[in-house]
Design an enzyme around this catalytic site. Structure first.
Site, short mmCIF file in Angstrom:
data_model
loop_
_atom_site.label_atom_id
_atom_site.label_comp_id
_atom_site.label_asym_id
_atom_site.label_seq_id
_atom_site.Cartn_x
_atom_site.Cartn_y
_atom_site.Cartn_z
N ASP A 126 -52.62 27.45 25.85
CA ASP A 126 -52.77 26.00 25.75
C ASP A 126 -54.02 25.52 26.48
O ASP A 126 -54.56 24.45 26.17
CB ASP A 126 -51.53 25.30 26.30
CG ASP A 126 -50.35 25.62 25.40
OD1 ASP A 126 -49.75 26.70 25.58
OD2 ASP A 126 -50.07 24.83 24.48
N LYS B 24 -47.15 29.02 27.52
CA LYS B 24 -45.73 28.67 27.65
C LYS B 24 -45.10 29.38 28.84
O LYS B 24 -45.37 30.57 29.08
CB LYS B 24 -45.01 29.04 26.35
CG LYS B 24 -43.53 28.72 26.30
CD LYS B 24 -43.23 27.26 26.60
CE LYS B 24 -43.93 26.30 25.65
NZ LYS B 24 -43.83 24.88 26.04
N ALA C 192 -50.98 24.19 20.65
CA ALA C 192 -52.21 23.53 21.11
C ALA C 192 -53.15 23.10 19.97
O ALA C 192 -53.55 21.93 19.91
CB ALA C 192 -52.91 24.44 22.11
O1 MRU Z 1 -44.74 23.45 23.99
P1 MRU Z 1 -45.41 24.04 22.78
O2 MRU Z 1 -44.46 24.56 21.75
O3 MRU Z 1 -46.46 23.13 22.20
O4 MRU Z 1 -46.16 25.29 23.39
C1 MRU Z 1 -46.90 26.13 22.56
C2 MRU Z 1 -47.41 27.31 23.27
O5 MRU Z 1 -47.27 27.49 24.45
C3 MRU Z 1 -48.22 28.25 22.44
O6 MRU Z 1 -48.08 29.55 22.94
C4 MRU Z 1 -49.66 27.82 22.54
O7 MRU Z 1 -49.83 26.51 22.12
C5 MRU Z 1 -50.51 28.76 21.83
S1 MRU Z 1 -51.46 28.03 20.57
C6 MRU Z 1 -51.35 28.76 19.11
#
Ligand code: MRU
Length: 363
Positions: free
Chosen positions: A241, A252, A53
């Site tokens: 996110d 996620k 994110a």
């Molecule tokens: O699909 P992605 O790899 O962008 O998803 C990332 C995540 O779900 C992370 O856990 C999230 O962005 C946490 S931010 C450091």
């Protein structure tokens, strides 16, 4: 953070272009790629060359700067923001960053916009680094309290996906407290969920923890509940996110199941995130847009052959359909607390408002 002793960030400007680490090639190859245009930045986000994110937000900010270098007019500014906003729907940091760029740039005369855009994108990155560093300090206190009771054994933290420095500009969100605790000499061991379908845990979290020397073990996504039943998890720490004003945590896909298992086993479940992840306009997690990605991410798995070639192979029958929803929402009632750059608070409207007075008049 460092890779083989060399300090890196995930994104940095370089003489009118932007360089990023190509995360689609990790852990097999550390390759830095150039973003030269709005299109490059948008493609890097949608194809997940960059992901996570805060890094999505940072890349979008530089995407605006790249666009305005070509054309600083009102039309180009609007197009850049719309184009970047449409790349991925769930991470709130994207909308937050683009709104900040719009507010800073729209009032300026076009001739002044390009320089201001590079400045603002750099400021967003510096702020993200400072926020993640502070999240690390606040979250490390949680780990330290558990260590006090652990009688010398390592504190076992379970994390999902990649919420480390690769997901941010530096430090990370969920992994920042782990780096702080490790660097302070506390014994920490991390259970790393592989995180199907794209395996961000197995490929990215394991990579960055290994590069920093943090002991860790990659596990199948479904093992976490069993480890919690056996008392082998002291703390679940995830990123996010998008968090609603009421404290619901979108992360996620698979995070919700970890929170359920944690609740059943009385294991504390914390989410770590900066201000830029909080969507104050939403009180209800059910209204968070959940990204649906290509079924091919589920039907195929990529990996390295013995000779080093990276290939993708099918693991699902050709005739089977596949559904690839990339995120889920953990209701605030399952979240023990939220770790932010301002400290740790309850996952509730009151808790978040106490840290951020004046925010949170959610719909
Ligand atoms: O699909 P992605 O790899 O962008 O998803 C990332 C995540 O779900 C992370 O856990 C999230 O962005 C946490 S931010 C450091």
């Amino acid at each position: 953070m460092k890779i083989q002793g060399i300090p890196y960030r995930t994104i940095w400007p370089d003489g009118g272009l932007v360089r990023v680490i190509d995360q689609a090639r990790l852990p097999f190859e550390l390759r830095v790629v150039e973003l030269r245009s709005l299109r490059d930045a948008a493609t890097a986000i949608s194809r997940m060359t960059v992901r996570g994110a805060p890094l999505i937000g940072a890349t979008a900010a530089y995407g605006v700067a790249l666009a305005l270098r070509e054309d600083p007019g009102d039309g180009a500014l609007g197009t850049a923001i719309e184009t970047l906003l449409s790349t991925r729907p769930t991470a709130f940091n994207l909308a937050w960053s683009l709104e900040r760029m719009r507010k800073r740039l729209a009032p300026l005369a076009p001739s002044r916009r390009a320089a201001a855009a590079w400045e603002e994108a750099a400021a967003i990155c510096e702020e993200d680094v400072a926020h993640c560093r502070a999240i690390g300090a606040h979250g490390a206190a949680l780990i330290s309290r558990i260590a006090d009771r652990a009688a010398g054994r390592a504190v076992n933290v379970l994390t999902h996906c990649n919420a480390g420095w690769l997901a941010c500009v530096d430090w990370g969100t969920a992994l920042a407290p782990i780096y702080h605790a490790h660097d302070a000499g506390l014994a920490v061991h991390v259970w790393v969920d592989e995180t199907r379908p794209r395996n961000q845990g197995a490929s990215l979290t394991a990579y960055e923890l290994g590069a920093h020397g943090v002991p860790h073990t990659v596990i199948a996504d479904n093992l976490g509940g069993h480890l919690m039943q056996r008392g082998q998890v002291d703390l679940v720490l995830v990123g996010s996110d998008r968090v609603t004003a009421g404290g619901d945590v979108c992360n996620k896909v698979g995070t919700y199941l970890k929170a359920l298992a944690a609740r059943d086993n009385r294991v504390p479940f914390y989410a770590a995130l900066p201000f830029s992840t909080i969507d104050w306009s939403l009180s209800d997690g059910e209204r968070i847009p959940i990204e649906e990605r290509s079924p091919s991410e589920l039907t195929h798995v990529s990996g390295a052959l013995e000779d080093g070639r990276v290939v993708s192979v099918r693991v699902v029958p050709e005739a089977s359909r596949a559904l690839n929803l990339a995120f889920d929402v953990t209701p605030a009632r399952l979240v023990s607390g939220i770790v932010t750059e301002r400290g740790v608070c309850a996952a509730s409207a009151e808790g978040l408002r106490a840290l951020y007075p004046g925010c949170g008049a959610a719909a």
